[in-house]
Design a protein around this motif. Structure first.
Motif, PDB file in Angstrom:
ATOM      1  N   VAL A   1       0.840  -1.201   0.000  1.00 16.21           N
ATOM      2  CA  VAL A   1       0.000   0.000   0.000  1.00 16.21           C
ATOM      3  C   VAL A   1       0.876   1.252   0.000  1.00 16.21           C
ATOM      4  N   ARG A   2       1.984   1.218   0.678  1.00 21.16           N
ATOM      5  CA  ARG A   2       2.917   2.348   0.660  1.00 21.16           C
ATOM      6  C   ARG A   2       3.359   2.655  -0.773  1.00 21.16           C
ATOM      7  N   LYS A   3       3.700   1.612  -1.522  1.00 19.41           N
ATOM      8  CA  LYS A   3       4.082   1.812  -2.926  1.00 19.41           C
ATOM      9  C   LYS A   3       2.957   2.464  -3.717  1.00 19.41           C
ATOM     10  N   GLN A   4       1.730   2.006  -3.478  1.00 18.21           N
ATOM     11  CA  GLN A   4       0.581   2.579  -4.176  1.00 18.21           C
ATOM     12  C   GLN A   4       0.401   4.056  -3.822  1.00 18.21           C
ATOM     13  N   ILE A   5       0.546   4.378  -2.547  1.00 15.55           N
ATOM     14  CA  ILE A   5       0.413   5.771  -2.101  1.00 15.55           C
ATOM     15  C   ILE A   5       1.472   6.636  -2.780  1.00 15.55           C
ATOM     16  N   LEU A   6       2.702   6.164  -2.799  1.00 15.53           N
ATOM     17  CA  LEU A   6       3.778   6.939  -3.415  1.00 15.53           C
ATOM     18  C   LEU A   6       3.532   7.160  -4.897  1.00 15.53           C
ATOM     19  N   ARG A   7       3.009   6.151  -5.589  1.00 17.30           N
ATOM     20  CA  ARG A   7       2.753   6.282  -7.018  1.00 17.30           C
ATOM     21  C   ARG A   7       1.712   7.368  -7.285  1.00 17.30           C
ATOM     22  N   VAL A   8       0.612   7.337  -6.536  1.00 18.31           N
ATOM     23  CA  VAL A   8      -0.452   8.327  -6.743  1.00 18.31           C
ATOM     24  C   VAL A   8       0.004   9.703  -6.262  1.00 18.31           C
ATOM     25  N   ALA A   9       0.736   9.742  -5.153  1.00 16.14           N
ATOM     26  CA  ALA A   9       1.196  11.026  -4.622  1.00 16.14           C
ATOM     27  C   ALA A   9       2.185  11.695  -5.561  1.00 16.14           C
TER      28      ALA A   9
END
Length: 784
Positions: free
Chosen positions: A552-560
């Motif tokens: 989920v951290r990776k997903q957050i970083l991608r969208v952010a």
């Protein structure tokens, strides 16, 4: 970055609600129209059911129904309870029916159930049910059950023997033939129970409109409970929801599926009304599963320096009347006995036997306390006979850290070769000895003896297979309000599961623990799970939480990165915000990123995007993770009364990388309390007719606060290389070696009398008897 949570002494998130009485246990849940259940139970240990007359009970105002086996669906009434862990070594398999069909094999077996407007009326109704029994001769003592001509617990099976098989490696016969010294011990270890603060409880409700059966249960394993209810009732899994609300302790017996669970669920469907059953304490003594008896005849072969050449022996295990967990306890015991020592040759012949007593299943330690007791008694015997210090005998035989991973030579209960993954056994013992002032004890003991006081010290080591598979699941999901939802099949009976998983997820995702919303033990929330047993949740659920959180951290970083217009590597995640390190440190909340991750209606997602910010992980361990430790107990014995007081207790404990030292300390402290009970107090006794005679806390003694010292605990961390958080289990290590250390300390305290003990519990009358015999011998010897 925010403060790191993993490894911090974080106070438990669960406690505030419980301390002010706001917890919600199964019995606290009130549904309109609920009927209360009370079970008619056999007063006989061995009998055949000839008939049941329920008319008088049905005539009692407030009684709404009485169910016997014939009132259940035909298929269900004929089925026996599923067995959790079959084993090829078993010569026979026998589990019980949901309600007695014909054969009664232990006192307390459920014959019928009364449903009434209140619990009081239901209990009165039970007294009015007339049951006709054809009583048979029962067998109580497992040693009698294996003799030719013994009464048969299950006459149709033709034998009381469940399994007879060896656990072995190396050339044992040669080891003993060539040994300079051989010593033998005959050991008995008592029956005892889990005795959680909250006994068993179940509430079932059927929603006809949605064809959904919901069950609230004081269980350790809601997903397993759902699966077994579905099997017995013939329903689809998705038509059953099992919820484990707050649960007041588990300790193993609540990981078993009981007949009451399915019967209550089935009746709720048949009557179209909520049905509740809450076990009372006497029922718990009669019917909840227990652990042991076990009889060990074991020998150790050593050289002149006390180094082990071989160990061999025989284990006789009382399985009780049925096999809900198969032969898992004696199997674990047999494979645990080698412990932290180099043993070139080993053979333990295991015989598992039916008796007319309640079934035995795992209780905190699950066979390991018995194995450690047997092995450590042998080590103390070697020290005594060769006039060596007990700590030195152990030091000479330790597996060394550089030998890890260490293949023991046996197959563990998970079907994998028994290979210790990591550990530093010499370091653990050294730490425990230092904390206990072991080197200074002899002068202290001599000074006490001059004052007429008898103090003693004892050591015990152990290795425990923890973190067993096959898996545990965790979902991590960022919600549009910025909260982080965590869902898991793991459960909480006081271990602090919510807290430890929150610590792991907070660090992995980059949010505060206060922003985590967690659901545990609800089969509607996550499709697959297992729950609490075998000290497994920190390893399995903790690893899954870490894996899911990092994804989920990776997903957050991608969208952010897309939202802030900066590279992912230039973004920090802290307290629920994505913050750019460049320029004016732009930021965006996790909530807004959650909205963004859903895309826009009619527009395509970007390549590589996930739908929402969420991930579900199922960590599947390749084998057990082996924790270990050393306990040192210091006791004082009153030679007049036989009373034993544990005055100091030290634990050096290796559970790998510690997630929350405060919680692990609590687990160890509680485990030691359980171990003190095993060593000195708890004894589930039966008479010659297999009638239980210790069915209240006036007779079955439990440790009180005054019996349990504050433990001195040191964590010796050797990370497990098999899982992403380096953890090993911690829930049972406080119990496993406790009896061995305490009995050794009592023996040491009474060394002037040369009395020795090889049984548990060591109750005061046994100490007085041994001292009386020793004094009589000394007087006779002096007269000669």
């Amino acid at each position: 970055m925010g403060a790191k949570q993993f490894g911090a002494r974080v106070k438990r998130l669960e406690d505030p609600a419980l301390l002010v009485g706001s917890g919600q246990y199964t019995d606290d849940i009130k549904l309109p129209g609920t009927l209360h259940a009370a079970f008619v139970r056999s007063p006989h240990a061995a009998a055949t059911l000839r008939g049941i007359d329920v008319d008088a009970a049905l005539a009692l105002p407030g009684v709404r129904a009485v169910f016997t086996a014939k009132d259940l669906p035909p298929a269900m009434s004929k089925m026996r309870m599923p067995q959790l862990v079959p084993n090829a070594a078993m010569q026979t398999i026998r589990t019980q029916h949901c309600l007695v069909v014909d054969e009664i094999c232990h006192v307390g077996q459920a014959v019928a159930v009364v449903l009434a407007d209140s619990q009081y009326i239901a209990e009165d109704g039970v007294d009015r049910v007339q049951v006709d029994y054809d009583v048979r001769q029962a067998v109580n003592d497992v040693r009698d059950a294996v003799k030719p001509g013994s009464p048969l617990v299950h006459p149709d099976l033709g034998s009381n023997i469940v399994a007879a098989s060896p656990m072995a490696y190396g050339d044992v016969d040669a080891a003993f033939a060539n040994a300079k010294h051989v010593f033998t011990e005959h050991i008995w270890q008592h029956r005892g129970g889990g005795n959680a603060l909250e006994a068993r409880a179940i509430l079932a409700n059927y929603d006809l409109m949605n064809d959904m059966l919901t069950v609230w249960s004081a269980t350790q394993v809601p997903h397993t409970t759902r699966r077994m209810i579905a099997e017995l009732m013939g329903r689809n899994l998705d038509q059953i929801r099992v919820i484990a609300p707050d649960v007041g302790g588990g300790f193993g017996p609540k990981a078993t599926m009981y007949c009451e669970d399915t019967v209550i669920a089935q009746i709720a469907m048949q009557l179209r009304r909520p049905i509740k059953w809450t076990e009372d304490r006497r029922e718990h003594f009669l019917c909840a599963t227990q652990e042991r008896d076990q009889y060990w005849d074991v020998s150790i072969a050593v050289d002149d320096d006390g180094r082990i050449i071989g160990v061999r022996g025989h284990l006789l295990h009382d399985s009780g009347a049925y096999l809900p967990w198969g032969i898992i306890m004696p199997y674990i015991a047999a494979t645990t006995m080698p412990g932290p020592y180099v043993i070139p040759a080993y053979r333990l012949d295991m015989t598992v036997v039916f008796t007319n007593k309640v079934p035995t299943t795992p209780v905190r330690g699950a066979g390991r306390p018995q194995a450690v007791f047997a092995m450590e008694r042998l080590m103390d015997r070697v020290a005594r006979e060769l006039k060596l210090d007990p700590s030195e005998v152990r030091r000479r035989n330790f597996i060394q850290p550089e030998q890890m991973p260490y293949p023991v030579g046996l197959v563990f209960r998970d079907g994998k070769p028994l290979v210790y993954d990591s550990g530093d056994y010499p370091k653990c013992q050294e730490a425990a000895l230092k904390l206990s002032r072991y080197q200074d004890f002899k002068p202290r003991q001599a000074e006490a003896l001059e004052q007429g006081r008898y103090i003693g010290i004892g050591i015990a080591n152990y290795v425990e297979g923890t973190g067993l598979g096959p898996f545990e699941g965790v979902t991590v999901r960022v919600l549009p309000n910025g909260k982080v939802r965590v869902i898991t099949g793991a459960t909480n009976q006081g271990q602090g599961t919510r807290t430890t998983l929150s610590q792991i997820v907070a660090d992995a995702v980059g949010c505060s623990m206060e922003d985590i919303v967690m659901t545990l033990g609800d089969t509607a929330a996550i499709a697959n799970g297992l729950g609490a047993f075998a000290s497994r949740q920190a390893v399995n659920a903790g690893s899954s939480a870490r894996i899911a959180g990092l994804e989920v951290r990776k997903q957050i970083l991608r969208v952010a990165a897309r939202s802030l217009g900066v590279p992912e590597e230039q973004i920090d995640l802290e307290d629920g915000w994505a913050i750019s390190r460049s320029g004016n440190r732009q930021s965006i909340s996790f909530g807004r990123l959650s909205f963004a991750s859903q895309g826009m209606p009619g527009f395509s997602m970007e390549p590589g995007d996930s739908v929402g910010l969420e991930h579900t992980a199922f960590y599947m361990p390749p084998q057990a993770a082996y924790c270990s430790g050393t306990h040192v107990a210091e006791v004082e014995v009153d030679v007049g009364t036989g009373a034993v007081k544990v005055v100091n207790y030290v634990v050096a404990h290796d559970c790998g990388t510690v997630i929350n030292p405060l919680i692990v300390d609590g687990q160890v402290q509680g485990g030691v309390a359980h171990g003190i009970g095993n060593a000195l107090l708890e004894w589930m006794q039966y008479d010659e007719n297999a009638q239980p005679i210790t069915v209240t806390f006036a007779d079955y003694l439990m440790p009180m606060a005054t019996d349990v010292p504050d433990c001195v605990i040191e964590h010796v961390e050797t990370p497990c290389p098999l899982n992403p958080i380096g953890a090993k289990g911690a829930g049972e290590g406080g119990t496993i070696p406790a009896a061995a250390a305490i009995i050794a300390a009592v023996e040491n305290a009474l060394s002037p009398f040369a009395v020795f003990f090889a049984d548990t519990p060591l109750v005061p009358e046994r100490i007085v008897s041994a001292l009386t015999t020793a004094n009589a011998y000394r007087r006779r010897h002096a007269q000669k």
